[in-house]
Write an enzyme that holds these catalytic residues in place. Structure first.
Site, mmCIF file in Angstrom:
data_model
loop_
_atom_site.group_PDB
_atom_site.id
_atom_site.type_symbol
_atom_site.label_atom_id
_atom_site.label_comp_id
_atom_site.label_asym_id
_atom_site.label_seq_id
_atom_site.Cartn_x
_atom_site.Cartn_y
_atom_site.Cartn_z
ATOM 1 N N ASP A 110 4.411 -2.167 -2.551
ATOM 2 C CA ASP A 110 5.533 -0.963 -1.181
ATOM 3 C C ASP A 110 6.655 -2.040 -1.111
ATOM 4 O O ASP A 110 7.291 -3.878 -0.536
ATOM 5 C CB ASP A 110 4.961 -0.904 0.693
ATOM 6 C CG ASP A 110 5.401 -0.063 1.211
ATOM 7 O OD1 ASP A 110 6.699 0.072 1.437
ATOM 8 O OD2 ASP A 110 5.068 0.976 1.363
ATOM 9 N N HIS A 114 9.124 -1.157 1.617
ATOM 10 C CA HIS A 114 10.371 -0.396 2.860
ATOM 11 C C HIS A 114 9.787 -1.742 3.368
ATOM 12 O O HIS A 114 8.414 -1.906 3.937
ATOM 13 C CB HIS A 114 9.241 0.746 2.982
ATOM 14 C CG HIS A 114 9.210 1.392 1.903
ATOM 15 N ND1 HIS A 114 8.162 1.778 1.227
ATOM 16 C CD2 HIS A 114 10.501 2.791 2.114
ATOM 17 C CE1 HIS A 114 8.702 3.168 0.211
ATOM 18 N NE2 HIS A 114 9.912 3.302 0.783
ATOM 19 N N SER A 160 0.659 3.088 0.279
ATOM 20 C CA SER A 160 0.535 2.257 0.872
ATOM 21 C C SER A 160 -0.956 1.832 1.625
ATOM 22 O O SER A 160 -1.242 0.666 2.468
ATOM 23 C CB SER A 160 1.789 1.672 1.679
ATOM 24 O OG SER A 160 2.963 1.785 0.807
#
Length: 483
Positions: A55, A57, A108
């Protein structure tokens, strides 16, 4: 300091204000430090933060980082795409009091379960705090907590994360908190076990929804691959969703447009800061908008979408398999395209857009310089400008395809998808298989505009959007797992 006073006149504390207070605190400490006796500073506790493996982010995690540091905690921010083994090694070296995990998509959330299992196997049991858009208290209780064994606490946002850590650092409050969490999670686990549904009915082979198959197929202007570079941000700005930028990211509560219209001082102060940053981004080329799109001939075969080579329409380039709703309407994305049996080719479009090139590095520079509002706002701007770019490009595709939006369609109605057709992104309800991103990348080659796929099939940089576009007038959003 006038701006600080203006922001804090209201009792409602928002993200922008928290970050601004952190800036003031950092500046004050920097000023006073030379006059203070030198001694090793005490901290409330140490926490390791990480975005899970696969991930990219990190805007939410970075917000937690700033807030915790400003409240007396030592934070070790490991960044993005952090594998469990790295967390284990850092834990053994640093002996933190807590570990915080962040992630955005459903994949995630599943990776958090795997990470929790690996931490448990390594003998780690310190409180684990988890957060991210794909998580919920129920998923935390029924999936992550059983996998970990030690305390697992779900924080819906950065401020709740701070409150939880504060309680964990207070001996009496810690025991009370953990008792409440254990009881609540046990209740959720029991409820989940009690309502274990029977296996969902599977649509019989050959079943289709009632979506019409006789809609005339609009023809695109061409089948060429189009690369868009340095699209002017001023053209994208009108398509930006203010509720998402100023509300979700900057923390303004309620209807932000109504607050702006009545000149709400708090709202106007936040808007002024963000809008000023946007003007600087345009003037100094801080954010760059790039995109790539292409129309493809296509057909459906059962639940599959067949995508053909525009140069040789007998050559199959990619096959996407989509889930079909159980029972009820039996919707499936493949139904929005003419079936192979019809003998007629249909058309779909794919695109990737990004506004994230260099944003993570620049935001980190601002953060290290103590410009916390600017750091957070830049990342928020990039994310929402990428969404706005996707909105604009989709409108342009509809027009090029021969069915432009009616002149009276408002931007609010666009945000509500009240136009012909639909665009969907892999990893979401109607097409949950995130691995299909690899097929989309094979079709478009967006690496040319600086967008890569992680090993978890997420796009890097974070401020990027990909989509599959259908023209069918009955096309709509739906959850593939709900009747």
């Amino acid at each position: 300091m006038n701006e600080v006073g203006r922001l804090f006149n209201n009792n409602e504390l928002i993200v922008a204000e928290v970050l601004l207070s952190a800036e003031v605190m950092k500046a004050a400490v920097a000023y006073l430090e030379p006059h203070m006796e030198k001694h090793e500073s005490a901290t409330k506790g140490k926490i390791v933060l990480a975005t899970v493996k696969g991930d990219v982010h990190d805007i939410g995690k970075n917000l937690v980082d700033i807030i915790l540091r400003n409240n007396g905690y030592e934070v070790l921010n490991l960044g993005i795409k952090v594998p469990p083994q790295t967390l284990i090694e850092v834990y053994r070296q640093e002996k933190p009091d807590f570990i915080g995990l962040s992630g955005l998509l459903v994949k995630s959330a599943q990776q958090m379960v795997v990470t929790a299992q690996d931490l448990r196997a390594a003998g780690i049991h310190v409180p684990l705090l988890v957060g991210g858009a794909a998580l919920s208290s129920t998923f935390t209780a029924t999936k992550i907590a059983p996998a970990y064994g030690g305390p697992v606490l779900y924080a819906k946002d950065a401020m709740e994360g701070l409150e939880l850590v504060n309680q964990l650092c207070h001996p009496r409050q810690r025991e009370q908190l953990l008792r409440r969490v254990r009881a609540a999670q046990l209740a959720m686990q029991q409820r989940a076990a009690a309502r274990q549904p029977a296996a969902a009915p599977v649509a019989a082979s050959g079943q289709r929804s009632a979506v019409r198959q006789d809609v005339p197929v609009p023809q695109p202007p061409d089948y060429a691959r189009h690369v868009l570079r340095h699209v002017p941000l001023e053209q994208i700005w009108p398509y930006l969703n203010p509720q998402m930028l100023y509300g979700k990211h900057m923390g303004l509560r309620g209807n932000v447009l109504k607050r702006f219209a009545r000149g709400d001082p708090q709202a106007m102060a936040v808007k002024e800061r963000v809008d000023t940053l946007f003007r600087e981004a345009v003037a100094q080329n801080l954010l760059q908008a790039h995109g790539v799109y292409r129309f493809f001939p296509a057909q459906s075969q059962g639940n599959d979408l067949l995508v053909y080579d525009p140069e040789d329409r007998r050559t199959l380039l990619q096959r996407f398999t989509f889930p079909r709703q159980p029972g009820g309407r039996l919707l499936c994305l493949a139904d929005y395209v003419r079936a192979v049996e019809s003998g007629e080719l249909d058309v779909v479009a794919f695109f990737v857009v990004t506004c994230g090139q260099g944003v993570r590095e620049l935001a980190q520079q601002y953060k290290e310089a103590g410009e916390y509002v600017r750091s957070h706002a830049l990342q928020a701007l990039a994310i929402e400008l990428a969404e706005a770019f996707a909105e604009k490009l989709h409108q342009d595709l509809r027009a090029a395809w021969g069915f432009p939006d009616p002149p009276e369609l408002t931007m609010r109605e666009r945000f509500q998808a009240k136009y012909r057709g639909v665009r969907v992104s892999f990893g979401y309800p109607a097409c949950p298989n995130l691995e299909d991103q690899a097929k989309l990348f094979a079709l478009l080659e967006p690496e040319e505009i600086g967008v890569q796929l992680t090993e978890g099939y997420m796009m890097d940089p974070e401020a990027s959007v990909s989509a599959l576009v259908f023209h069918h007038p009955e096309a709509e959003y739906f959850h593939a797992d709900r009747a």
